[in-house]
Design a protein around this motif. Structure first.
Motif, PDB file in Angstrom:
ATOM      1  N   GLY A 136     -12.905  13.904 -13.949  1.00 18.54           N
ATOM      2  CA  GLY A 136     -12.149  14.271 -15.120  1.00 18.54           C
ATOM      3  C   GLY A 136     -10.743  14.565 -14.966  1.00 18.54           C
ATOM      4  N   TYR A 137      -9.656  13.930 -15.286  1.00 23.78           N
ATOM      5  CA  TYR A 137      -8.252  14.657 -14.930  1.00 23.78           C
ATOM      6  C   TYR A 137      -7.593  14.659 -16.359  1.00 23.78           C
ATOM      7  CZ  TYR A 137      -9.284  13.208 -10.225  1.00 23.78           C
ATOM      8  OH  TYR A 137      -9.728  12.974  -8.982  1.00 23.78           O
ATOM      9  N   ARG A 138      -6.853  15.575 -16.440  1.00 24.32           N
ATOM     10  CA  ARG A 138      -5.835  15.816 -17.314  1.00 24.32           C
ATOM     11  C   ARG A 138      -4.540  15.057 -17.059  1.00 24.32           C
ATOM     12  NH1 ARG A 138      -4.541  21.592 -19.432  1.00 24.32           N
ATOM     13  NH2 ARG A 138      -6.532  20.979 -20.283  1.00 24.32           N
ATOM     14  N   ASP A 139      -3.846  14.931 -15.673  1.00 26.20           N
ATOM     15  CA  ASP A 139      -2.822  14.192 -15.272  1.00 26.20           C
ATOM     16  C   ASP A 139      -3.080  13.410 -13.934  1.00 26.20           C
ATOM     17  OD1 ASP A 139      -2.545  16.553 -13.699  1.00 26.20           O
ATOM     18  OD2 ASP A 139      -1.591  17.339 -15.327  1.00 26.20           O
ATOM     19  N   SER A 140      -2.588  14.127 -12.691  1.00 28.43           N
ATOM     20  CA  SER A 140      -2.468  13.539 -11.499  1.00 28.43           C
ATOM     21  C   SER A 140      -4.015  13.249 -10.986  1.00 28.43           C
ATOM     22  CB  SER A 140      -1.662  14.185 -10.578  1.00 28.43           C
ATOM     23  OG  SER A 140      -2.025  15.518 -10.424  1.00 28.43           O
ATOM     24  N   LEU A 141      -4.319  12.302 -10.027  1.00 30.76           N
ATOM     25  CA  LEU A 141      -5.496  11.961  -9.609  1.00 30.76           C
ATOM     26  C   LEU A 141      -5.865  12.440  -8.214  1.00 30.76           C
ATOM     27  CD1 LEU A 141      -5.471  10.426 -12.378  1.00 30.76           C
ATOM     28  CD2 LEU A 141      -6.593   8.535 -10.923  1.00 30.76           C
ATOM     29  N   PHE A 142      -5.815  13.640  -8.050  1.00 29.49           N
ATOM     30  CA  PHE A 142      -6.027  14.230  -6.732  1.00 29.49           C
ATOM     31  C   PHE A 142      -7.423  14.273  -6.145  1.00 29.49           C
ATOM     32  CE2 PHE A 142      -6.727  17.750  -9.492  1.00 29.49           C
ATOM     33  CZ  PHE A 142      -7.616  18.386  -8.870  1.00 29.49           C
ATOM     34  N   LEU A 143      -7.609  13.683  -4.942  1.00 28.46           N
ATOM     35  CA  LEU A 143      -8.844  13.475  -4.079  1.00 28.46           C
ATOM     36  C   LEU A 143      -9.731  12.384  -4.505  1.00 28.46           C
ATOM     37  CD1 LEU A 143     -10.218  17.329  -4.002  1.00 28.46           C
ATOM     38  CD2 LEU A 143      -8.717  16.134  -2.119  1.00 28.46           C
ATOM     39  N   LYS A 144      -9.172  11.604  -5.363  1.00 24.33           N
ATOM     40  CA  LYS A 144      -9.895  10.325  -5.686  1.00 24.33           C
ATOM     41  C   LYS A 144     -10.212   9.347  -4.669  1.00 24.33           C
ATOM     42  CE  LYS A 144      -8.079   6.897  -8.155  1.00 24.33           C
ATOM     43  NZ  LYS A 144      -8.370   5.971  -7.238  1.00 24.33           N
ATOM     44  N   VAL A 153     -16.937   5.738  -7.509  1.00 22.37           N
ATOM     45  CA  VAL A 153     -15.938   6.796  -8.286  1.00 22.37           C
ATOM     46  C   VAL A 153     -15.683   6.313  -9.743  1.00 22.37           C
ATOM     47  CG1 VAL A 153     -13.822   8.157  -8.410  1.00 22.37           C
ATOM     48  CG2 VAL A 153     -15.157   7.988  -6.201  1.00 22.37           C
ATOM     49  N   TYR A 154     -15.884   7.122 -10.697  1.00 16.01           N
ATOM     50  CA  TYR A 154     -15.527   6.479 -12.049  1.00 16.01           C
ATOM     51  C   TYR A 154     -14.434   7.662 -12.678  1.00 16.01           C
ATOM     52  CZ  TYR A 154     -19.546   3.653 -11.547  1.00 16.01           C
ATOM     53  OH  TYR A 154     -20.648   2.898 -11.145  1.00 16.01           O
ATOM     54  N   VAL A 155     -13.474   7.570 -13.357  1.00 11.02           N
ATOM     55  CA  VAL A 155     -12.383   8.372 -13.646  1.00 11.02           C
ATOM     56  C   VAL A 155     -12.415   8.548 -15.070  1.00 11.02           C
ATOM     57  CG1 VAL A 155     -10.029   8.962 -13.582  1.00 11.02           C
ATOM     58  CG2 VAL A 155     -11.313   8.239 -11.523  1.00 11.02           C
ATOM     59  N   ALA A 156     -12.165   9.485 -15.713  1.00 13.69           N
ATOM     60  CA  ALA A 156     -11.853   9.925 -17.113  1.00 13.69           C
ATOM     61  C   ALA A 156     -10.545  10.546 -17.235  1.00 13.69           C
ATOM     62  CB  ALA A 156     -12.988  10.542 -17.941  1.00 13.69           C
ATOM     63  N   GLY A 160      -6.100   8.268 -21.274  1.00 10.99           N
ATOM     64  CA  GLY A 160      -6.518   6.833 -20.970  1.00 10.99           C
ATOM     65  C   GLY A 160      -5.727   6.241 -20.133  1.00 10.99           C
ATOM     66  N   SER A 161      -4.708   6.926 -19.364  1.00  8.51           N
ATOM     67  CA  SER A 161      -3.752   6.328 -18.592  1.00  8.51           C
ATOM     68  C   SER A 161      -4.420   5.875 -17.275  1.00  8.51           C
ATOM     69  CB  SER A 161      -2.818   7.484 -18.057  1.00  8.51           C
ATOM     70  OG  SER A 161      -3.233   8.491 -17.394  1.00  8.51           O
ATOM     71  N   TYR A 162      -5.934   6.300 -17.023  1.00  4.93           N
ATOM     72  CA  TYR A 162      -6.666   5.730 -15.988  1.00  4.93           C
ATOM     73  C   TYR A 162      -8.180   5.846 -16.265  1.00  4.93           C
ATOM     74  CZ  TYR A 162      -7.683   4.571 -10.991  1.00  4.93           C
ATOM     75  OH  TYR A 162      -8.287   3.616  -9.859  1.00  4.93           O
ATOM     76  N   GLY A 163      -8.593   4.952 -15.910  1.00  4.84           N
ATOM     77  CA  GLY A 163     -10.050   4.809 -16.255  1.00  4.84           C
ATOM     78  C   GLY A 163     -10.680   4.810 -17.807  1.00  4.84           C
ATOM     79  N   THR A 164     -11.575   5.605 -18.056  1.00  2.00           N
ATOM     80  CA  THR A 164     -11.916   5.878 -19.225  1.00  2.00           C
ATOM     81  C   THR A 164     -11.165   6.920 -20.053  1.00  2.00           C
ATOM     82  OG1 THR A 164     -14.315   5.350 -18.548  1.00  2.00           O
ATOM     83  CG2 THR A 164     -13.791   6.509 -20.621  1.00  2.00           C
TER      84      THR A 164
END
Length: 255
Positions: A136-144, A153-156, A160-164
Protein backbone atom coordinates in the motif's frame (compact mmCIF):
# COMPACT_ATOMS: atom_id res chain seq x y z
CA UNK A 1 27.75 -15.91 21.63
CA UNK A 2 25.96 -12.62 22.33
CA UNK A 3 22.72 -12.04 20.47
CA UNK A 4 23.58 -8.45 19.52
CA UNK A 5 26.70 -6.41 18.76
CA UNK A 6 27.79 -2.80 18.66
CA UNK A 7 29.88 -2.32 15.53
CA UNK A 8 31.44 0.44 13.51
CA UNK A 9 29.90 -0.27 10.14
CA UNK A 10 31.09 1.13 6.83
CA UNK A 11 28.69 2.48 4.23
CA UNK A 12 28.99 0.52 1.00
CA UNK A 13 26.52 2.64 -0.95
CA UNK A 14 23.56 4.92 -0.43
CA UNK A 15 20.96 6.31 -2.80
CA UNK A 16 17.64 8.12 -2.73
CA UNK A 17 15.15 5.62 -4.17
CA UNK A 18 12.10 7.86 -3.89
CA UNK A 19 11.45 11.39 -2.67
CA UNK A 20 12.75 11.50 0.91
CA UNK A 21 13.35 7.72 1.06
CA UNK A 22 16.91 6.38 1.15
CA UNK A 23 18.49 2.96 0.74
CA UNK A 24 21.78 2.33 2.56
CA UNK A 25 23.96 -0.79 2.50
CA UNK A 26 26.49 -1.13 5.33
CA UNK A 27 29.18 -3.74 5.91
CA UNK A 28 29.36 -5.38 9.33
CA UNK A 29 31.47 -8.17 10.81
CA UNK A 30 29.02 -9.86 13.18
CA UNK A 31 25.54 -8.37 12.81
CA UNK A 32 25.01 -9.85 9.35
CA UNK A 33 25.64 -13.37 10.66
CA UNK A 34 22.80 -13.14 13.16
CA UNK A 35 20.25 -10.88 11.47
CA UNK A 36 16.77 -12.21 10.67
CA UNK A 37 13.82 -10.74 8.74
CA UNK A 38 11.83 -8.36 10.89
CA UNK A 39 14.65 -7.36 13.23
CA UNK A 40 16.06 -3.83 13.38
CA UNK A 41 19.23 -1.84 13.97
CA UNK A 42 19.91 1.10 16.26
CA UNK A 43 21.88 3.59 14.16
CA UNK A 44 23.85 6.37 15.87
CA UNK A 45 24.36 9.85 14.45
CA UNK A 46 27.72 11.64 14.52
CA UNK A 47 26.23 14.91 15.76
CA UNK A 48 26.84 14.97 19.51
CA UNK A 49 23.55 16.64 20.38
CA UNK A 50 21.63 13.60 19.10
CA UNK A 51 22.51 10.99 21.70
CA UNK A 52 19.73 8.48 21.08
CA UNK A 53 20.07 6.09 18.15
CA UNK A 54 17.54 5.83 15.33
CA UNK A 55 15.78 2.43 15.16
CA UNK A 56 15.60 1.31 11.52
CA UNK A 57 14.29 -2.02 10.26
CA UNK A 58 16.51 -4.39 8.33
CA UNK A 59 15.43 -4.49 4.69
CA UNK A 60 17.89 -7.03 3.23
CA UNK A 61 20.75 -9.25 4.37
CA UNK A 62 23.72 -10.21 2.18
CA UNK A 63 25.63 -12.76 4.25
CA UNK A 64 28.18 -13.47 1.51
CA UNK A 65 29.23 -9.82 1.40
CA UNK A 66 28.74 -9.27 5.17
CA UNK A 67 26.26 -6.49 4.49
CA UNK A 68 22.83 -5.36 5.62
CA UNK A 69 20.49 -2.90 3.95
CA UNK A 70 18.25 -0.35 5.59
CA UNK A 71 15.60 1.71 3.81
CA UNK A 72 14.32 4.73 5.72
CA UNK A 73 12.36 7.94 5.32
CA UNK A 74 13.85 11.32 6.28
CA UNK A 75 11.58 12.59 9.06
CA UNK A 76 13.88 14.63 11.31
CA UNK A 77 17.40 15.86 11.87
CA UNK A 78 18.78 12.42 12.69
CA UNK A 79 17.62 10.71 9.52
CA UNK A 80 18.51 13.84 7.54
CA UNK A 81 22.09 13.47 8.80
CA UNK A 82 22.12 9.79 7.79
CA UNK A 83 20.88 10.68 4.32
CA UNK A 84 23.88 12.95 3.75
CA UNK A 85 26.47 10.25 4.52
CA UNK A 86 28.44 8.87 1.58
CA UNK A 87 30.25 5.67 0.62
CA UNK A 88 33.19 4.85 2.90
CA UNK A 89 31.82 6.75 5.88
CA UNK A 90 31.61 4.82 9.14
CA UNK A 91 28.77 4.86 11.64
CA UNK A 92 28.03 3.05 14.87
CA UNK A 93 25.19 0.55 14.87
CA UNK A 94 23.83 -1.95 17.39
CA UNK A 95 22.02 -5.07 16.30
CA UNK A 96 20.36 -7.19 15.35
CA UNK A 97 17.65 -6.16 17.82
CA UNK A 98 14.18 -7.46 18.60
CA UNK A 99 12.36 -10.56 17.43
CA UNK A 100 11.75 -11.13 13.75
CA UNK A 101 9.13 -12.93 11.68
CA UNK A 102 8.77 -16.71 12.06
CA UNK A 103 9.51 -18.58 8.84
CA UNK A 104 6.63 -20.93 8.07
CA UNK A 105 5.82 -22.94 4.97
CA UNK A 106 2.26 -21.76 4.47
CA UNK A 107 0.66 -19.87 1.60
CA UNK A 108 1.33 -16.32 2.69
CA UNK A 109 0.15 -12.75 2.42
CA UNK A 110 2.97 -10.24 2.90
CA UNK A 111 1.19 -6.96 3.57
CA UNK A 112 3.17 -3.73 3.77
CA UNK A 113 2.18 -0.10 3.98
CA UNK A 114 4.39 2.95 3.48
CA UNK A 115 7.74 2.75 5.26
CA UNK A 116 6.54 -0.58 6.72
CA UNK A 117 7.23 -2.13 3.32
CA UNK A 118 11.06 -2.50 3.55
CA UNK A 119 11.14 -5.05 6.45
CA UNK A 120 9.15 -7.47 4.30
CA UNK A 121 11.73 -7.73 1.51
CA UNK A 122 14.15 -10.04 3.32
CA UNK A 123 11.18 -12.06 4.55
CA UNK A 124 9.99 -12.46 0.96
CA UNK A 125 13.45 -13.75 0.03
CA UNK A 126 13.64 -16.29 2.85
CA UNK A 127 10.14 -17.77 2.74
CA UNK A 128 9.84 -21.08 0.92
CA UNK A 129 6.16 -20.95 0.04
CA UNK A 130 3.67 -19.24 -2.28
CA UNK A 131 3.99 -15.50 -1.59
CA UNK A 132 1.33 -12.93 -2.44
CA UNK A 133 2.72 -9.49 -1.75
CA UNK A 134 0.26 -6.66 -1.18
CA UNK A 135 1.81 -3.19 -0.95
CA UNK A 136 0.00 0.00 0.00
CA UNK A 137 1.36 3.37 -1.08
CA UNK A 138 0.32 6.96 -0.65
CA UNK A 139 2.43 8.16 -3.58
CA UNK A 140 5.70 6.76 -5.07
CA UNK A 141 6.06 3.00 -5.52
CA UNK A 142 9.50 2.27 -4.03
CA UNK A 143 10.81 -1.35 -3.88
CA UNK A 144 7.89 -2.71 -5.93
CA UNK A 145 10.12 -4.11 -8.69
CA UNK A 146 12.41 -5.81 -6.17
CA UNK A 147 9.49 -7.64 -4.56
CA UNK A 148 8.49 -9.05 -7.97
CA UNK A 149 11.49 -11.40 -7.82
CA UNK A 150 9.94 -13.28 -4.88
CA UNK A 151 6.19 -13.40 -5.46
CA UNK A 152 3.14 -11.92 -7.13
CA UNK A 153 2.82 -8.23 -6.28
CA UNK A 154 -0.47 -6.37 -5.87
CA UNK A 155 -0.54 -2.63 -5.25
CA UNK A 156 -3.08 -0.34 -3.62
CA UNK A 157 -2.89 3.45 -3.79
CA UNK A 158 -5.15 5.92 -2.03
CA UNK A 159 -5.90 7.86 -5.20
CA UNK A 160 -6.06 4.89 -7.56
CA UNK A 161 -3.09 6.16 -9.60
CA UNK A 162 -1.70 2.61 -9.64
CA UNK A 163 -3.30 -0.74 -8.88
CA UNK A 164 -6.37 -0.87 -6.68
CA UNK A 165 -7.88 2.39 -5.49
CA UNK A 166 -8.08 2.12 -1.72
CA UNK A 167 -6.13 0.11 0.85
CA UNK A 168 -4.38 -3.25 1.00
CA UNK A 169 -7.53 -5.12 2.02
CA UNK A 170 -9.34 -3.62 -0.96
CA UNK A 171 -6.59 -5.07 -3.17
CA UNK A 172 -7.00 -8.50 -1.57
CA UNK A 173 -10.76 -8.46 -2.10
CA UNK A 174 -10.62 -7.02 -5.61
CA UNK A 175 -8.18 -9.70 -6.75
CA UNK A 176 -9.92 -12.58 -4.96
CA UNK A 177 -6.81 -13.56 -3.01
CA UNK A 178 -6.55 -16.10 -0.22
CA UNK A 179 -3.78 -17.37 2.05
CA UNK A 180 -3.09 -19.35 5.22
CA UNK A 181 -0.87 -16.87 7.07
CA UNK A 182 -0.39 -13.10 7.16
CA UNK A 183 2.82 -11.15 7.76
CA UNK A 184 2.20 -7.41 8.03
CA UNK A 185 4.06 -4.18 8.74
CA UNK A 186 2.83 -0.63 8.33
CA UNK A 187 0.88 2.19 9.93
CA UNK A 188 -1.38 1.39 12.87
CA UNK A 189 -4.73 1.87 11.07
CA UNK A 190 -3.61 -0.65 8.46
CA UNK A 191 -2.51 -3.15 11.11
CA UNK A 192 -5.81 -2.83 12.98
CA UNK A 193 -7.70 -3.57 9.78
CA UNK A 194 -5.44 -6.52 8.94
CA UNK A 195 -5.83 -7.93 12.46
CA UNK A 196 -9.63 -7.72 12.18
CA UNK A 197 -9.49 -9.36 8.73
CA UNK A 198 -7.33 -12.22 10.07
CA UNK A 199 -9.72 -12.75 12.99
CA UNK A 200 -12.70 -12.85 10.63
CA UNK A 201 -10.95 -15.34 8.31
CA UNK A 202 -9.44 -17.32 11.23
CA UNK A 203 -5.94 -16.86 9.82
CA UNK A 204 -2.60 -16.91 11.60
CA UNK A 205 -1.33 -13.34 11.62
CA UNK A 206 2.01 -11.78 12.57
CA UNK A 207 2.42 -8.01 12.78
CA UNK A 208 5.46 -5.77 13.13
CA UNK A 209 4.67 -2.72 15.25
CA UNK A 210 6.26 0.67 14.65
CA UNK A 211 6.95 2.86 17.68
CA UNK A 212 9.29 5.60 18.86
CA UNK A 213 12.16 4.03 20.80
CA UNK A 214 14.86 5.32 23.11
CA UNK A 215 17.23 2.59 24.31
CA UNK A 216 16.19 -0.10 21.80
CA UNK A 217 17.10 -2.91 24.20
CA UNK A 218 14.13 -3.06 26.57
CA UNK A 219 15.56 -1.14 29.51
CA UNK A 220 13.72 2.19 29.38
CA UNK A 221 10.13 0.97 28.82
CA UNK A 222 9.61 3.81 26.37
CA UNK A 223 7.95 1.70 23.67
CA UNK A 224 5.43 -0.53 25.42
CA UNK A 225 2.11 -1.72 24.03
CA UNK A 226 -0.84 -3.38 25.73
CA UNK A 227 -0.73 -7.17 25.79
CA UNK A 228 -3.09 -10.01 26.64
CA UNK A 229 -0.60 -11.63 29.01
CA UNK A 230 1.20 -10.15 32.00
CA UNK A 231 4.84 -9.29 31.23
CA UNK A 232 7.40 -10.92 33.54
CA UNK A 233 9.67 -7.85 33.34
CA UNK A 234 7.11 -5.18 34.31
CA UNK A 235 4.48 -7.41 35.98
CA UNK A 236 1.74 -5.59 34.06
CA UNK A 237 -0.06 -6.26 30.79
CA UNK A 238 2.60 -4.66 28.61
CA UNK A 239 5.04 -5.80 25.97
CA UNK A 240 8.20 -3.92 25.02
CA UNK A 241 8.13 -3.43 21.25
CA UNK A 242 11.93 -3.25 21.02
CA UNK A 243 12.48 -6.40 23.09
CA UNK A 244 9.51 -8.77 22.87
CA UNK A 245 8.68 -7.31 19.44
CA UNK A 246 8.68 -5.62 17.06
CA UNK A 247 6.99 -8.73 15.61
CA UNK A 248 4.05 -10.17 17.55
CA UNK A 249 1.31 -12.67 16.94
CA UNK A 250 -1.60 -10.33 16.30
CA UNK A 251 -3.82 -11.64 19.08
CA UNK A 252 -1.02 -11.22 21.67
CA UNK A 253 -1.26 -7.44 21.65
CA UNK A 254 -3.91 -4.72 21.73
CA UNK A 255 -3.52 -1.81 19.33
Amino acid sequence: MADKYKEQAVIIRQEEISYGIYSMWVRTDQITKLAKPGQFLSVYCHEGSRLLPRPISICEIDRADRAVRIVYRVVGKGTEELSQMRTGRSLDIVGPLGNGFPIKEKKAFLIGGGIGIPPLLELAKELNCERQIILGYRDSLFLKEEFKKYGTVYVATEDGSYGTEGNVLDAIKQNGLDAEIIYACGPMPMLRAVKAYAREKQMECWVSLEERMACGIGACLGCVCRSKERDSHTNVNNKRICKEGPVFRAEEVDF
